[in-house]
Design a protein around this motif. Structure first.
Motif, mmCIF file in Angstrom:
data_model
loop_
_atom_site.group_PDB
_atom_site.id
_atom_site.type_symbol
_atom_site.label_atom_id
_atom_site.label_comp_id
_atom_site.label_asym_id
_atom_site.label_seq_id
_atom_site.Cartn_x
_atom_site.Cartn_y
_atom_site.Cartn_z
ATOM 1 N N ARG A 130 0.828 -1.207 0.000
ATOM 2 C CA ARG A 130 0.000 0.000 0.000
ATOM 3 C C ARG A 130 0.858 1.251 0.000
ATOM 4 O O ARG A 130 0.542 2.237 -0.677
ATOM 5 C CB ARG A 130 -0.928 -0.005 1.214
ATOM 6 N N LEU A 131 1.937 1.204 0.750
ATOM 7 C CA LEU A 131 2.851 2.341 0.803
ATOM 8 C C LEU A 131 3.476 2.591 -0.561
ATOM 9 O O LEU A 131 3.573 3.736 -1.020
ATOM 10 C CB LEU A 131 3.938 2.083 1.846
ATOM 11 N N LYS A 132 3.873 1.515 -1.241
ATOM 12 C CA LYS A 132 4.469 1.664 -2.571
ATOM 13 C C LYS A 132 3.456 2.215 -3.571
ATOM 14 O O LYS A 132 3.798 3.063 -4.402
ATOM 15 C CB LYS A 132 5.000 0.313 -3.049
ATOM 16 N N ARG A 133 2.201 1.736 -3.507
ATOM 17 C CA ARG A 133 1.178 2.239 -4.416
ATOM 18 C C ARG A 133 0.899 3.720 -4.164
ATOM 19 O O ARG A 133 0.705 4.489 -5.109
ATOM 20 C CB ARG A 133 -0.117 1.427 -4.260
ATOM 21 N N ARG A 134 0.893 4.102 -2.898
ATOM 22 C CA ARG A 134 0.662 5.513 -2.561
ATOM 23 C C ARG A 134 1.781 6.385 -3.123
ATOM 24 O O ARG A 134 1.531 7.455 -3.686
ATOM 25 C CB ARG A 134 0.570 5.669 -1.049
ATOM 26 N N ARG A 135 3.008 5.926 -2.977
ATOM 27 C CA ARG A 135 4.148 6.691 -3.493
ATOM 28 C C ARG A 135 4.111 6.754 -5.016
ATOM 29 O O ARG A 135 4.448 7.778 -5.612
ATOM 30 C CB ARG A 135 5.452 6.064 -3.019
ATOM 31 N N ALA A 136 3.695 5.647 -5.651
ATOM 32 C CA ALA A 136 3.615 5.617 -7.115
ATOM 33 C C ALA A 136 2.563 6.608 -7.611
ATOM 34 O O ALA A 136 2.780 7.300 -8.615
ATOM 35 C CB ALA A 136 3.282 4.216 -7.595
ATOM 36 N N ALA A 188 3.966 10.091 -7.309
ATOM 37 C CA ALA A 188 4.957 10.344 -8.353
ATOM 38 C C ALA A 188 4.284 10.573 -9.694
ATOM 39 O O ALA A 188 4.697 11.433 -10.485
ATOM 40 C CB ALA A 188 5.920 9.156 -8.441
ATOM 41 N N ALA A 189 3.201 9.815 -9.958
ATOM 42 C CA ALA A 189 2.469 9.973 -11.217
ATOM 43 C C ALA A 189 1.819 11.344 -11.299
ATOM 44 O O ALA A 189 1.815 11.990 -12.359
ATOM 45 C CB ALA A 189 1.411 8.879 -11.347
ATOM 46 N N ARG A 190 1.265 11.818 -10.196
ATOM 47 C CA ARG A 190 0.641 13.145 -10.194
ATOM 48 C C ARG A 190 1.667 14.234 -10.442
ATOM 49 O O ARG A 190 1.406 15.216 -11.141
ATOM 50 C CB ARG A 190 -0.085 13.384 -8.868
ATOM 51 N N ARG A 191 2.863 14.051 -9.866
ATOM 52 C CA ARG A 191 3.913 15.053 -10.076
ATOM 53 C C ARG A 191 4.371 15.087 -11.529
ATOM 54 O O ARG A 191 4.772 16.132 -12.040
ATOM 55 C CB ARG A 191 5.102 14.767 -9.149
ATOM 56 N N ARG A 192 4.313 13.937 -12.212
ATOM 57 C CA ARG A 192 4.728 13.879 -13.614
ATOM 58 C C ARG A 192 3.610 14.277 -14.572
ATOM 59 O O ARG A 192 3.823 14.311 -15.785
ATOM 60 C CB ARG A 192 5.207 12.456 -13.954
ATOM 61 N N GLY A 193 2.426 14.547 -14.034
ATOM 62 C CA GLY A 193 1.304 14.932 -14.884
ATOM 63 C C GLY A 193 0.650 13.779 -15.563
ATOM 64 O O GLY A 193 0.025 13.929 -16.613
ATOM 65 N N GLU A 194 0.769 12.579 -14.976
ATOM 66 C CA GLU A 194 0.142 11.389 -15.543
ATOM 67 C C GLU A 194 -1.294 11.298 -15.038
ATOM 68 O O GLU A 194 -1.794 12.231 -14.446
ATOM 69 C CB GLU A 194 0.992 10.161 -15.185
ATOM 70 N N PRO A 195 -2.019 10.188 -15.306
ATOM 71 C CA PRO A 195 -3.447 10.076 -14.991
ATOM 72 C C PRO A 195 -3.826 10.746 -13.683
ATOM 73 O O PRO A 195 -3.192 10.571 -12.653
ATOM 74 C CB PRO A 195 -3.655 8.563 -14.910
#
Length: 206
Positions: free
Chosen positions: A184-190, A193-200
């Protein structure tokens, strides 16, 4: 076999709280016949040591429930919890001399190593997860999670001494829980990171 399970259960409990298994071992050596502390570890059953463990436990119970302070405490406990784990593992397995089964007692480094590694592994997961709990619950989750950890440490310590065969069940459940929390921690971090890169989940200006 049972001596090793007892030591493993106690050292795992030390990863959550360094003083609960020490206190349980000390009291059990005085009031039951389940723990016979050998020479070199008999200080754990002395009343001055039991009193010291009680005071340190009280401090730990309080500070571990305060957001931010609990993180500082985890840093300090990085040395104390593994040391406690090594001590309780070695003390209880060395006591097998009473039963004429001294294989671990003759190899004290094994007890210390397994105890330290077990406690350090649990402490590492605890120290990794707690900041996330504090951040996602605005600190409200700290006392709740800390109370659960203290209860788990006490429960594991008692089971390790009085019903060591159940230590296997506790350890399997603990590993499963650790895997779930880390995923869960890894998914939260992912996701972050995706939001910071402008992904979905974000919009990008063209």
């Amino acid at each position: 076999m049972f001596a090793a399970l007892t030591g493993l259960g106690l050292s795992t409990a030390a990863g959550f709280n360094a003083y609960i298994p020490l206190l349980v071992v000390g009291l059990a050596s005085n009031f039951t016949d389940k723990v016979a502390l050998p020479s070199g570890f008999d200080w754990m059953g002395q009343w001055w040591a039991i009193g010291l463990f009680s005071v340190l436990l009280l401090v730990e119970v309080v500070v571990d429930k305060v957001p931010v302070v609990d993180h500082v405490n985890d840093i300090i406990q990085t040395a104390i919890r593994p040391a406690s784990g090594g001590a309780v593992f070695s003390a209880t397995t060395a006591a097998t001399e009473v039963d004429n089964s001294a294989w671990l007692a003759e190899r004290p480094w094994i007890g210390w190593t397994v105890g330290i590694v077990s406690a350090l592994a649990v402490h590492g997961v605890k120290a990794l997860v707690r900041p996330v709990v504090n951040a996602t619950t605005a600190g409200v989750g700290a006392p709740v999670v800390s109370t659960i950890e203290d209860g788990g440490s006490l429960g594991m310590s008692l089971v390790a001494i009085f019903l060591p065969i159940l230590v296997v069940v506790f350890l399997v459940a603990l590993v499963w829980l650790a895997v779930v929390m880390i995923r869960r921690l890894k998914r939260r971090r992912a996701r972050r990171a995706a939001r910071r890169r402008g992904e979905p989940g974000t919009t990008v200006e063209m």
